[in-house]
Design a protein around this motif. Structure first.
Motif, PDB file in Angstrom:
ATOM      1  N   LEU A 246       0.480  -1.327  -0.022  1.00  0.00           N
ATOM      2  CA  LEU A 246      -0.005   0.084  -0.040  1.00  0.00           C
ATOM      3  C   LEU A 246       1.420   0.932  -0.022  1.00  0.00           C
ATOM      4  O   LEU A 246      -0.141   1.938   0.066  1.00  0.00           O
ATOM      5  N   SER A 247       1.889   1.272  -0.140  1.00  0.00           N
ATOM      6  CA  SER A 247       3.109   2.673   0.041  1.00  0.00           C
ATOM      7  C   SER A 247       2.316   3.112  -1.215  1.00  0.00           C
ATOM      8  O   SER A 247       2.851   4.829  -1.505  1.00  0.00           O
ATOM      9  N   HIS A 248       2.195   2.553  -1.903  1.00  0.00           N
ATOM     10  CA  HIS A 248       1.970   3.542  -3.434  1.00  0.00           C
ATOM     11  C   HIS A 248       0.287   3.910  -3.645  1.00  0.00           C
ATOM     12  O   HIS A 248      -0.551   4.794  -4.115  1.00  0.00           O
ATOM     13  N   TRP A 249      -0.832   3.754  -2.249  1.00  0.00           N
ATOM     14  CA  TRP A 249      -2.127   3.958  -2.658  1.00  0.00           C
ATOM     15  C   TRP A 249      -2.215   5.615  -1.869  1.00  0.00           C
ATOM     16  O   TRP A 249      -1.135   6.067  -1.125  1.00  0.00           O
TER      17      TRP A 249
ATOM     18  N   GLY B 248     -11.424   4.939  -5.893  1.00  0.00           N
ATOM     19  CA  GLY B 248     -10.530   3.851  -5.623  1.00  0.00           C
ATOM     20  C   GLY B 248     -10.418   3.494  -3.651  1.00  0.00           C
ATOM     21  O   GLY B 248      -9.492   3.323  -2.534  1.00  0.00           O
ATOM     22  N   TYR B 249     -11.910   3.258  -3.190  1.00  0.00           N
ATOM     23  CA  TYR B 249     -11.641   3.095  -1.503  1.00  0.00           C
ATOM     24  C   TYR B 249     -11.492   1.831  -1.740  1.00  0.00           C
ATOM     25  O   TYR B 249     -11.862   1.065  -2.295  1.00  0.00           O
ATOM     26  N   ARG B 250     -10.869   1.035   0.179  1.00  0.00           N
ATOM     27  CA  ARG B 250     -10.721   0.216   0.177  1.00  0.00           C
ATOM     28  C   ARG B 250     -11.083  -0.687   0.877  1.00  0.00           C
ATOM     29  O   ARG B 250     -11.668  -1.899   0.959  1.00  0.00           O
ATOM     30  N   ARG B 251     -12.633  -0.460   1.128  1.00  0.00           N
ATOM     31  CA  ARG B 251     -13.027  -0.697   2.938  1.00  0.00           C
ATOM     32  C   ARG B 251     -14.985  -0.375   2.158  1.00  0.00           C
ATOM     33  O   ARG B 251     -15.202   1.390   2.403  1.00  0.00           O
ATOM     34  N   PHE B 252     -15.539  -1.057   2.261  1.00  0.00           N
ATOM     35  CA  PHE B 252     -16.909  -0.771   2.038  1.00  0.00           C
ATOM     36  C   PHE B 252     -17.638  -1.505   3.525  1.00  0.00           C
ATOM     37  O   PHE B 252     -17.560  -2.367   3.280  1.00  0.00           O
TER      38      PHE B 252
ATOM     39  N   PRO C   4     -11.806   9.001   3.297  1.00  0.00           N
ATOM     40  CA  PRO C   4     -11.000   9.466   1.805  1.00  0.00           C
ATOM     41  C   PRO C   4      -9.803   8.924   2.686  1.00  0.00           C
ATOM     42  O   PRO C   4      -8.875   7.618   2.431  1.00  0.00           O
ATOM     43  N   ALA C   5      -9.354   9.453   3.690  1.00  0.00           N
ATOM     44  CA  ALA C   5      -7.584   9.005   4.188  1.00  0.00           C
ATOM     45  C   ALA C   5      -7.213   7.360   4.577  1.00  0.00           C
ATOM     46  O   ALA C   5      -6.490   8.028   4.955  1.00  0.00           O
ATOM     47  N   HIS C   6      -8.598   7.401   4.813  1.00  0.00           N
ATOM     48  CA  HIS C   6      -9.030   5.722   5.456  1.00  0.00           C
ATOM     49  C   HIS C   6      -8.885   4.793   4.150  1.00  0.00           C
ATOM     50  O   HIS C   6      -9.048   3.423   3.926  1.00  0.00           O
ATOM     51  N   GLY C   7      -9.814   4.826   2.897  1.00  0.00           N
ATOM     52  CA  GLY C   7     -10.222   4.628   1.733  1.00  0.00           C
ATOM     53  C   GLY C   7     -11.702   3.961   2.135  1.00  0.00           C
ATOM     54  O   GLY C   7     -11.988   2.387   1.939  1.00  0.00           O
ATOM     55  N   VAL C   8     -12.109   4.287   3.569  1.00  0.00           N
ATOM     56  CA  VAL C   8     -13.814   3.563   3.858  1.00  0.00           C
ATOM     57  C   VAL C   8     -14.646   4.226   3.206  1.00  0.00           C
ATOM     58  O   VAL C   8     -15.134   5.355   3.589  1.00  0.00           O
TER      59      VAL C   8
END
Length: 158
Positions: free
Chosen positions: A4-7, A136-140, A99-103
């Motif tokens: 996730l270093s480039h997320w 680009g969110y990672r968690r729903f 957004p900062a957490h992708g949630v």
């Protein structure tokens, strides 16, 4: 484990129409959707049982409530339009958007009896998830009250 270093944090989800096969999610507009949704909820008192607001007493109060949803800047409220007859039969929100957490979460799901347990109802949840992931969110997330048996059955179906 994924690197996730480039997320990068995705944008806050812009309100837009989300097209499906059985339903369409439209940015909620009280003047456009209020009458259809209010009509779909006539006599459906149990729809409000697990929501943090009382059941509106009449259409005017309901449309005023919808206007408070639309005025908020921390959610993205949608009307759920059944493509079978192009009538709005419920609403839901994208909420708890971080957004900062992708949630992001889908919540305040309010389906009329004619929308409950239909392909359109299921597809509405899919469209929300697909939209967030496409940004680009990672968690729903989706939650329900443990006493809300219809929502628990929906969770099993989803």
């Amino acid at each position: 484990m994924t690197d996730l270093s480039h997320w990068k944090a995705p944008p806050f989800p812009p309100a837009k129409v989300l097209e499906g096969r059985y339903c369409r999610l439209e940015p909620l507009e009280p003047a456009r959707h209020g009458a259809d949704i209010a009509a779909a909820f006539v006599g459906a008192h149990d729809v409000w049982a697990y929501l943090p607001v009382p059941e509106p007493k009449d259409r005017g109060e309901y449309e005023a409530f919808l206007a408070t949803m639309v005025a908020r800047t921390d959610i993205v409220p949608f009307a759920v339009v059944d493509r079978a007859d192009n009538k709005a039969k419920g609403h839901l929100w994208l909420m708890e958007i971080r957004p900062a957490h992708g949630v992001f979460e889908v919540g305040f799901i309010t389906y009329s009896p004619s929308l409950q347990r239909t392909r359109a109802a299921t597809e509405a949840i899919f469209l929300c998830g697909d939209y967030g992931f496409s940004l680009g969110y990672r968690r729903f997330e989706w939650k329900c009250n443990n006493r809300n048996e219809p929502s628990k059955r929906a969770a099993v179906r989803y």
